[in-house]
Design a protein around this motif. Sequence first.
Motif, PDB file in Angstrom:
ATOM      1  N   ASN A  43       0.724  -1.478   0.002  1.00  0.00           N
ATOM      2  CA  ASN A  43      -0.063   0.186  -0.100  1.00  0.00           C
ATOM      3  C   ASN A  43       1.123   1.307   0.119  1.00  0.00           C
ATOM      4  O   ASN A  43       1.182   1.745   1.109  1.00  0.00           O
ATOM      5  CB  ASN A  43      -1.073  -0.141   1.233  1.00  0.00           C
ATOM      6  N   GLY A  44       1.195   1.711  -1.205  1.00  0.00           N
ATOM      7  CA  GLY A  44       1.945   2.894  -1.183  1.00  0.00           C
ATOM      8  C   GLY A  44       3.389   2.576  -0.509  1.00  0.00           C
ATOM      9  O   GLY A  44       4.144   1.562  -0.959  1.00  0.00           O
ATOM     10  N   ASP A  45       3.748   3.325   0.328  1.00  0.00           N
ATOM     11  CA  ASP A  45       5.226   3.268   0.824  1.00  0.00           C
ATOM     12  C   ASP A  45       5.066   2.213   2.064  1.00  0.00           C
ATOM     13  O   ASP A  45       6.134   1.867   2.956  1.00  0.00           O
ATOM     14  CB  ASP A  45       5.529   4.760   1.701  1.00  0.00           C
ATOM     15  N   GLN A  46       4.219   1.515   2.286  1.00  0.00           N
ATOM     16  CA  GLN A  46       4.287   0.508   3.387  1.00  0.00           C
ATOM     17  C   GLN A  46       3.663  -0.901   2.622  1.00  0.00           C
ATOM     18  O   GLN A  46       3.229  -0.988   1.596  1.00  0.00           O
ATOM     19  CB  GLN A  46       2.988   0.805   4.315  1.00  0.00           C
ATOM     20  N   ASP A  70       7.754   0.142   6.470  1.00  0.00           N
ATOM     21  CA  ASP A  70       7.974   1.202   5.908  1.00  0.00           C
ATOM     22  C   ASP A  70       8.971   1.015   4.732  1.00  0.00           C
ATOM     23  O   ASP A  70      10.233   0.652   5.007  1.00  0.00           O
ATOM     24  CB  ASP A  70       8.715   2.111   6.764  1.00  0.00           C
ATOM     25  N   ASP A 133      -7.620  -0.632   8.004  1.00  0.00           N
ATOM     26  CA  ASP A 133      -7.573   0.622   8.326  1.00  0.00           C
ATOM     27  C   ASP A 133      -6.293   0.900   9.330  1.00  0.00           C
ATOM     28  O   ASP A 133      -6.535   0.077  10.187  1.00  0.00           O
ATOM     29  CB  ASP A 133      -8.485   1.242   8.766  1.00  0.00           C
ATOM     30  N   ARG A 135      -3.374   3.818  11.071  1.00  0.00           N
ATOM     31  CA  ARG A 135      -2.881   5.034  11.476  1.00  0.00           C
ATOM     32  C   ARG A 135      -1.451   5.107  11.996  1.00  0.00           C
ATOM     33  O   ARG A 135      -1.141   4.493  12.942  1.00  0.00           O
ATOM     34  CB  ARG A 135      -3.737   5.846  12.374  1.00  0.00           C
ATOM     35  N   VAL A 139      -1.330  10.083  10.466  1.00  0.00           N
ATOM     36  CA  VAL A 139      -1.733   9.979   8.978  1.00  0.00           C
ATOM     37  C   VAL A 139      -2.549   8.591   8.755  1.00  0.00           C
ATOM     38  O   VAL A 139      -2.188   7.613   9.425  1.00  0.00           O
ATOM     39  CB  VAL A 139      -0.437   9.889   8.046  1.00  0.00           C
ATOM     40  N   ASP A 140      -3.454   8.681   8.382  1.00  0.00           N
ATOM     41  CA  ASP A 140      -4.718   7.643   8.166  1.00  0.00           C
ATOM     42  C   ASP A 140      -4.449   6.793   6.695  1.00  0.00           C
ATOM     43  O   ASP A 140      -4.028   7.488   5.663  1.00  0.00           O
ATOM     44  CB  ASP A 140      -5.916   8.076   8.174  1.00  0.00           C
ATOM     45  N   TYR A 141      -4.296   5.415   6.947  1.00  0.00           N
ATOM     46  CA  TYR A 141      -4.207   4.636   5.485  1.00  0.00           C
ATOM     47  C   TYR A 141      -5.280   3.630   5.539  1.00  0.00           C
ATOM     48  O   TYR A 141      -5.726   3.331   6.638  1.00  0.00           O
ATOM     49  CB  TYR A 141      -2.971   4.000   5.704  1.00  0.00           C
ATOM     50  N   SER A 142      -5.673   3.411   4.076  1.00  0.00           N
ATOM     51  CA  SER A 142      -6.565   2.151   4.028  1.00  0.00           C
ATOM     52  C   SER A 142      -6.187   1.241   2.717  1.00  0.00           C
ATOM     53  O   SER A 142      -5.736   1.930   1.863  1.00  0.00           O
ATOM     54  CB  SER A 142      -7.967   2.710   3.833  1.00  0.00           C
ATOM     55  N   VAL A 143      -6.451  -0.002   2.921  1.00  0.00           N
ATOM     56  CA  VAL A 143      -6.091  -1.076   1.690  1.00  0.00           C
ATOM     57  C   VAL A 143      -7.023  -2.084   1.816  1.00  0.00           C
ATOM     58  O   VAL A 143      -7.404  -2.514   2.800  1.00  0.00           O
ATOM     59  CB  VAL A 143      -4.752  -1.167   1.461  1.00  0.00           C
TER      60      VAL A 143
END
Length: 281
Positions: A43-46, A70, A133, A135, A139-143
Motif C-alpha cells: 500500500n504505497g510506502d508500506q 516502511d 485501516d 494510522r 496519518v490515516d491509511y486504508s487498503v
Amino acid sequence: MKLKYFLPLVLFALVFSCSTDDTNDPTQVNEVEDLSLIQTIVNGDQTIELFNKKGMFETGYNAISIRIKDNTTDTYVEDASLSWMPMMQMPSMQHSCPKSAIKKADGKNTVFEGFIIYQMTNMDGSGWSLTLDYRIDNVDYSVTKTIEVMQYKNQNIASFMASDDTRYILALIEPKDPSIAINEMKVGLFKMQNMMTFPVVEGYTITLDPRMPGMGNHSSPNNTDLTFNSTDNFYYGDLSLTMTGYWKLNLKLMNANDDVLKGEDVTEKNEASSLYLELEF
C-alpha cells in the motif's frame, strides 16, 4: 610493540566488536520466526505482512499476526493503530464475520495481532476480501485486498439459526493438538446482529457430549460443559478423549435461563445432536 603481536590484537578487537554489535542489534531479532507468511499487501510506502501458524486462512478461527514495513526506510513500524473488515461477496449480498480488535502483541515491538472467524468460503477459496485501516504518525491509511480462505477438513465452525430467531456462530479454538487425555476445550460464541456486526454472546452454557460414531457411538468420562470466561470472552470446558480417531462433539446451546436454543441430547434413538463440531487425530 612488535608488529607480530600488534596485528593479532587488532584482529581480536575487530572480531569482538562485530560479534557484540550483532548480538545487541535489535534488527537481528525475528519476531515472527515461529509463524508462516500468509500474504503481503503493498500500500504505497508500506507493505503489510499477515502471518499465522499454517501460512494460510481457513474456515473457522484464525489467529493472525501483522507487521507493517516502511518501504522507504526498510524498517518495521512499532507504533500504529489498526482495524480490519473481512468481507464475503455473495451473488446477491455481502457480509462480514466475527473478528477481534487488533492490539500490540505482548513482548514484541513490531507485531500486532487479532483473530478472524471465517464461517464459510467458496470451494476454490475465493469470495473473501480484507480491508485494513491503520494510522501511523497521525496519518490515516486504508487498503483492501482479495484473500483466499480454504475449507477446513472437519467442521470446526457452526453457523445456525436458533429457536430465539437469532443466528449464532460457534467456533472451535482449542484443542489445536488433541491428545488421549482430558483436553481443555475452548470455543467462541457470537451472534449475528446484522450483516457486518457479530458481538460476543455472554453468560450462556454449551453442554458437551463427545462421541465416536465409528466405534459404536461411545462417549468418554469426565467431560464438563462449557461456560463463559469474562477474561477473554471465550467458553471453556473439559473434553475427554480416550482414543485416537474421529470424534463428533455433540453440543446443546442454552441461554441464561437454561432454555435450549439449539441441539438435542444423544440417546439410543438419537445418535447425534443437530449442533456439533468435529475433531480427528
